[in-house]
Scaffold this motif. Structure first.
Motif, PDB file in Angstrom:
ATOM      1  N   ASP A  11       0.829  -1.207   0.000  1.00 41.06           N
ATOM      2  CA  ASP A  11       0.000   0.000   0.000  1.00 41.06           C
ATOM      3  C   ASP A  11       0.864   1.258   0.000  1.00 41.06           C
ATOM      4  N   VAL A  12       1.935   1.191   0.761  1.00 40.53           N
ATOM      5  CA  VAL A  12       2.831   2.354   0.833  1.00 40.53           C
ATOM      6  C   VAL A  12       3.438   2.619  -0.539  1.00 40.53           C
ATOM      7  N   GLU A  13       3.871   1.539  -1.199  1.00 38.41           N
ATOM      8  CA  GLU A  13       4.449   1.693  -2.538  1.00 38.41           C
ATOM      9  C   GLU A  13       3.450   2.320  -3.499  1.00 38.41           C
ATOM     10  N   ARG A  14       2.240   1.781  -3.487  1.00 39.63           N
ATOM     11  CA  ARG A  14       1.213   2.280  -4.403  1.00 39.63           C
ATOM     12  C   ARG A  14       0.952   3.766  -4.109  1.00 39.63           C
ATOM     13  N   PHE A  15       0.849   4.077  -2.839  1.00 41.66           N
ATOM     14  CA  PHE A  15       0.582   5.455  -2.405  1.00 41.66           C
ATOM     15  C   PHE A  15       1.670   6.413  -2.889  1.00 41.66           C
ATOM     16  N   LEU A  16       2.933   5.997  -2.709  1.00 43.02           N
ATOM     17  CA  LEU A  16       4.048   6.873  -3.098  1.00 43.02           C
ATOM     18  C   LEU A  16       4.120   7.064  -4.610  1.00 43.02           C
ATOM     19  N   ILE A  17       3.877   5.962  -5.328  1.00 43.06           N
ATOM     20  CA  ILE A  17       3.949   6.056  -6.794  1.00 43.06           C
ATOM     21  C   ILE A  17       2.876   7.002  -7.313  1.00 43.06           C
ATOM     22  N   ARG A  18       1.655   6.860  -6.770  1.00 43.68           N
ATOM     23  CA  ARG A  18       0.571   7.774  -7.170  1.00 43.68           C
ATOM     24  C   ARG A  18       0.954   9.212  -6.887  1.00 43.68           C
ATOM     25  N   LYS A  19       1.492   9.421  -5.703  1.00 46.10           N
ATOM     26  CA  LYS A  19       1.822  10.778  -5.276  1.00 46.10           C
ATOM     27  C   LYS A  19       2.871  11.397  -6.213  1.00 46.10           C
ATOM     28  N   MET A  20       3.893  10.603  -6.541  1.00 47.00           N
ATOM     29  CA  MET A  20       4.961  11.133  -7.405  1.00 47.00           C
ATOM     30  C   MET A  20       4.447  11.385  -8.818  1.00 47.00           C
ATOM     31  N   LEU A  21       3.562  10.488  -9.301  1.00 49.51           N
ATOM     32  CA  LEU A  21       3.000  10.704 -10.640  1.00 49.51           C
ATOM     33  C   LEU A  21       2.205  12.006 -10.655  1.00 49.51           C
ATOM     34  N   ALA A  22       1.459  12.227  -9.587  1.00 51.56           N
ATOM     35  CA  ALA A  22       0.660  13.457  -9.521  1.00 51.56           C
ATOM     36  C   ALA A  22       1.591  14.661  -9.462  1.00 51.56           C
ATOM     37  N   ARG A  23       2.655  14.541  -8.684  1.00 55.31           N
ATOM     38  CA  ARG A  23       3.565  15.675  -8.529  1.00 55.31           C
ATOM     39  C   ARG A  23       4.205  16.060  -9.845  1.00 55.31           C
ATOM     40  N   PHE A  24       4.562  15.035 -10.658  1.00 58.35           N
ATOM     41  CA  PHE A  24       5.253  15.345 -11.917  1.00 58.35           C
ATOM     42  C   PHE A  24       4.321  15.254 -13.126  1.00 58.35           C
ATOM     43  N   ASP A  25       3.048  15.507 -12.876  1.00 61.52           N
ATOM     44  CA  ASP A  25       2.086  15.563 -13.975  1.00 61.52           C
ATOM     45  C   ASP A  25       2.118  14.319 -14.845  1.00 61.52           C
ATOM     46  N   GLY A  26       2.253  13.161 -14.227  1.00 62.12           N
ATOM     47  CA  GLY A  26       2.207  11.917 -14.973  1.00 62.12           C
ATOM     48  C   GLY A  26       3.498  11.571 -15.710  1.00 62.12           C
ATOM     49  N   ASN A  27       4.547  12.372 -15.511  1.00 65.95           N
ATOM     50  CA  ASN A  27       5.827  12.084 -16.170  1.00 65.95           C
ATOM     51  C   ASN A  27       6.532  10.930 -15.451  1.00 65.95           C
ATOM     52  N   ALA A  28       6.527   9.751 -16.117  1.00 66.76           N
ATOM     53  CA  ALA A  28       7.010   8.539 -15.462  1.00 66.76           C
ATOM     54  C   ALA A  28       8.505   8.609 -15.158  1.00 66.76           C
ATOM     55  N   LYS A  29       9.270   9.226 -16.057  1.00 70.90           N
ATOM     56  CA  LYS A  29      10.705   9.267 -15.846  1.00 70.90           C
ATOM     57  C   LYS A  29      11.048  10.069 -14.585  1.00 70.90           C
ATOM     58  N   LYS A  30      10.399  11.239 -14.466  1.00 71.36           N
ATOM     59  CA  LYS A  30      10.682  12.073 -13.297  1.00 71.36           C
ATOM     60  C   LYS A  30      10.213  11.392 -12.013  1.00 71.36           C
ATOM     61  N   ALA A  31       9.037  10.745 -12.086  1.00 68.83           N
ATOM     62  CA  ALA A  31       8.514  10.070 -10.894  1.00 68.83           C
ATOM     63  C   ALA A  31       9.460   8.951 -10.481  1.00 68.83           C
ATOM     64  N   SER A  76      12.556   0.585 -15.697  1.00 71.05           N
ATOM     65  CA  SER A  76      11.886  -0.709 -15.825  1.00 71.05           C
ATOM     66  C   SER A  76      11.283  -1.140 -14.486  1.00 71.05           C
ATOM     67  N   ALA A  77      12.010  -0.894 -13.401  1.00 74.16           N
ATOM     68  CA  ALA A  77      11.464  -1.240 -12.082  1.00 74.16           C
ATOM     69  C   ALA A  77      10.191  -0.443 -11.819  1.00 74.16           C
ATOM     70  N   PHE A  78      10.209   0.801 -12.253  1.00 70.71           N
ATOM     71  CA  PHE A  78       9.049   1.666 -12.046  1.00 70.71           C
ATOM     72  C   PHE A  78       7.845   1.148 -12.844  1.00 70.71           C
ATOM     73  N   TYR A  79       8.104   0.789 -14.133  1.00 70.36           N
ATOM     74  CA  TYR A  79       6.998   0.296 -14.965  1.00 70.36           C
ATOM     75  C   TYR A  79       6.443  -1.026 -14.455  1.00 70.36           C
ATOM     76  N   ARG A  80       7.356  -1.889 -13.936  1.00 72.00           N
ATOM     77  CA  ARG A  80       6.863  -3.152 -13.356  1.00 72.00           C
ATOM     78  C   ARG A  80       5.864  -2.861 -12.247  1.00 72.00           C
ATOM     79  N   ARG A  81       6.185  -1.857 -11.441  1.00 75.67           N
ATOM     80  CA  ARG A  81       5.279  -1.547 -10.329  1.00 75.67           C
ATOM     81  C   ARG A  81       3.966  -0.926 -10.824  1.00 75.67           C
ATOM     82  N   LEU A  82       4.074  -0.110 -11.870  1.00 73.21           N
ATOM     83  CA  LEU A  82       2.838   0.464 -12.427  1.00 73.21           C
ATOM     84  C   LEU A  82       1.888  -0.655 -12.847  1.00 73.21           C
TER      85      LEU A  82
END
Ligand SMILES: Nc1ncnc2c1ncn2[C@@H]1O[C@H](COP(=O)(O)OP(=O)(O)OP(=O)(O)O)[C@@H](O)[C@H]1O
Ligand SMILES: [Mg+2]
Length: 465
Positions: free
Chosen positions: A425-445, A454-460
């Motif tokens: 849950d913590v992981e999901r929460f943080l990923i959502r938060k970072m995506l929101a912060r960087f306007d959906g920019n996956a690289k920055k998040a 690749s690790a980031f996309y696996r989690r998405l």
């Protein structure tokens, strides 16, 4: 600087017998206020319409007006009340007005403050707060009459050389250095950065440290000029040049002669206008519309944009030669999220400004409010921060701003506590938060979380985000 006089004996003595006008069309409300205020030693007059309120103010002297915003003709929008506020200002701008609004109508309260109200009370009111607001405003008005505030404000003005720029974070260092190094020269400067980062302020600072500082700084919003007015706005026109040209008009270039011209939103000009602009930048020469006489102006050019001009050049929408002319030097103003050290100093700076403007006694932010400010992603940058603090200054009921006063999403958040969440849950929460912060920019998040792409996309995928 403290503008709030300390409440003391003198204030209390001076207030007894102060004359208050109460304007409200509900008889029971007026009566309750009359009894309360009379019991505190004030002299009270009540009226039940805006017209009567205005008539009373014109005839008799009051120390304060306490008025409702809604009247019989229109019971919800508050427009009648706002109109009355404007009229009162016109009669006597030093007369403090406190407005009453329905509970939860924050927008209207904010509008009232912008129309010149000194403070507001929400109905149903708390007696203690009502009395404290009234006393404070009467004291402030008396201090103003004695000229205290005027002195303080003059002092402030005297101390000012150029606009004040807050820049404590290391990422702002290059901006400050460039202003000092390039400002005094005549070099053209292109200022880039997201909306609300302070590009306009950088332009004013550059002008202020230049040898042209005592000459005008003219601003032209290039995005706002329609096809038809572009040329006559910039170059002027002669009488009869076109149907509406009834007399000669001096353009911005001529007006800025000897000074600085700030071309804001430069990316927004169409290609054929870019050609005309280029010529002036290259030669300083131009002709007013309808005239064959060539004029020269000695102008320094500053320009600003939130667009990526190089990409605009690649896309064929912006002339490369014009870009070269404009950006002899480029100053990039970083977004607020890249300068976290600036957030609280800026917030305190704005708080003092708004407290002064709205005549409120505000000292700072509660720790939880400060934390909220630090954690907010600020997509609207410094301007968004300024607006949040303005709102807080209006809403605050205590000298220390509380989290809820800021009106930022997430205060008193229902977000679960970390220790109550599973690791996933913590992981999901943080990923959502970072995506929101960087306007959906996956690289920055991904970068912000220290994850490879690749690790980031696996989690998405895993969390179906
Ligand atoms: N570093 C700073 N210190 C103090 N005030 C600032 C600072 N940066 C910005 N401000 C204030 O914040 C507000 C927004 O800044 P400004 O208008 O210069 O931004 P901008 O980048 O030109 O925005 P836009 O792209 O929307 O035109 C202004 O009132 C400005 O004075
Ligand atoms: Mg601007």
């Amino acid at each position: 600087m403290r503008l709030q006089p300390v409440a003391g004996k003198t204030g209390a003595v001076a207030q007894s017998g102060a004359h208050i006008l109460v304007a409200d069309d509900q008889a029971d409300v007026s009566e309750a206020l009359r009894l309360l205020l009379k019991g505190e030693g004030f002299k009270i007059e009540t009226v039940n319409s805006p017209a009567k309120a205005l008539a009373a103010i014109k005839e008799r002297a009051f120390d304060l007006v306490l008025m409702d915003l809604n009247y019989a003709r229109d019971t919800t929008s508050g427009q009648e009340g706002l109109d009355l506020l404007t009229r009162i200002q016109a009669v006597d701008s030093s007369l403090p007005v406190v407005v009453m609004t329905a509970w939860a109508n924050v927008e209207l309260a904010v509008a009232a403050m912008r129309h010149g109200a000194r403070d507001f009370i929400q109905k149903p009111w708390e007696n203690a707060r009502l009395l404290s607001v009234i006393r404070t405003q009467i004291e402030l008005a008396q201090a103003l009459k004695k000229g205290h505030r005027l002195e303080a404000e003059n002092e402030l003005l005297r101390g000012a050389t150029g606009p004040k720029m807050i820049a404590e974070s290391p990422t702002m260092l290059p901006v400050l250095q460039l202003i000092n190094r390039v400002g005094p020269s005549d070099a053209n400067v292109l200022i880039t950065g997201e909306n609300g980062t302070g590009k306009g302020l950088v332009a004013r600072s550059l002008h202020a440290v230049s040898a042209r500082a005592d000459k005008p700084l003219l601003v032209v919003n290039m995005g706002g000029l329609s096809e038809g007015v572009f040329e006559s706005e910039l170059f002027g026109h002669v009488k009869g040049a076109f149907t509406d040209a009834r007399s000669d008009r001096v353009g911005r270039f001529e007006l800025a002669d000897g000074g600085t011209l700030f071309l804001d939103e430069i990316a927004n000009i169409p290609l054929h206008q870019q050609a005309k602009l280029l010529r002036v930048l290259e030669t300083g020469e131009f002709e007013p519309v309808g005239s064959s006489r060539t004029l020269r102006a000695n102008v320094r050019f500053l320009s600003a944009t939130n667009a990526d001009l190089r990409a605009e050049v690649d896309a064929g929408r912006f002339r490369q030669d014009l870009l070269f002319r404009l950006n002899t030097v480029e100053i990039h103003v970083p977004p607020l999220r890249e300068r976290p050290e600036d957030i609280l100093p800026l917030a305190n700076f704005f708080l003092q400004q708004h407290a002064r403007r709205y005549r409120k006694n505000l000292a700072g932010f509660q720790p939880a409010a400060a934390q909220l400010l630090r954690e907010h992603p600020w997509p609207g940058n410094v301007r968004e921060l300024d607006h949040a603090v303005e709102r807080a200054a209006l809403m605050a009921q205590n000298p220390q701003v509380e989290p809820a006063d800021l009106g930022l999403r997430g205060e008193g958040d229902s977000a679960p506590r970390l220790e109550d969440m599973s690791l996933e849950d913590v992981e999901r929460f943080l990923i959502r938060k970072m995506l929101a912060r960087f306007d959906g920019n996956a690289k920055k998040a991904a970068d912000a979380l220290g994850l490879s792409r690749s690790a980031f996309y696996r989690r998405l995928e895993k969390y179906r985000l």
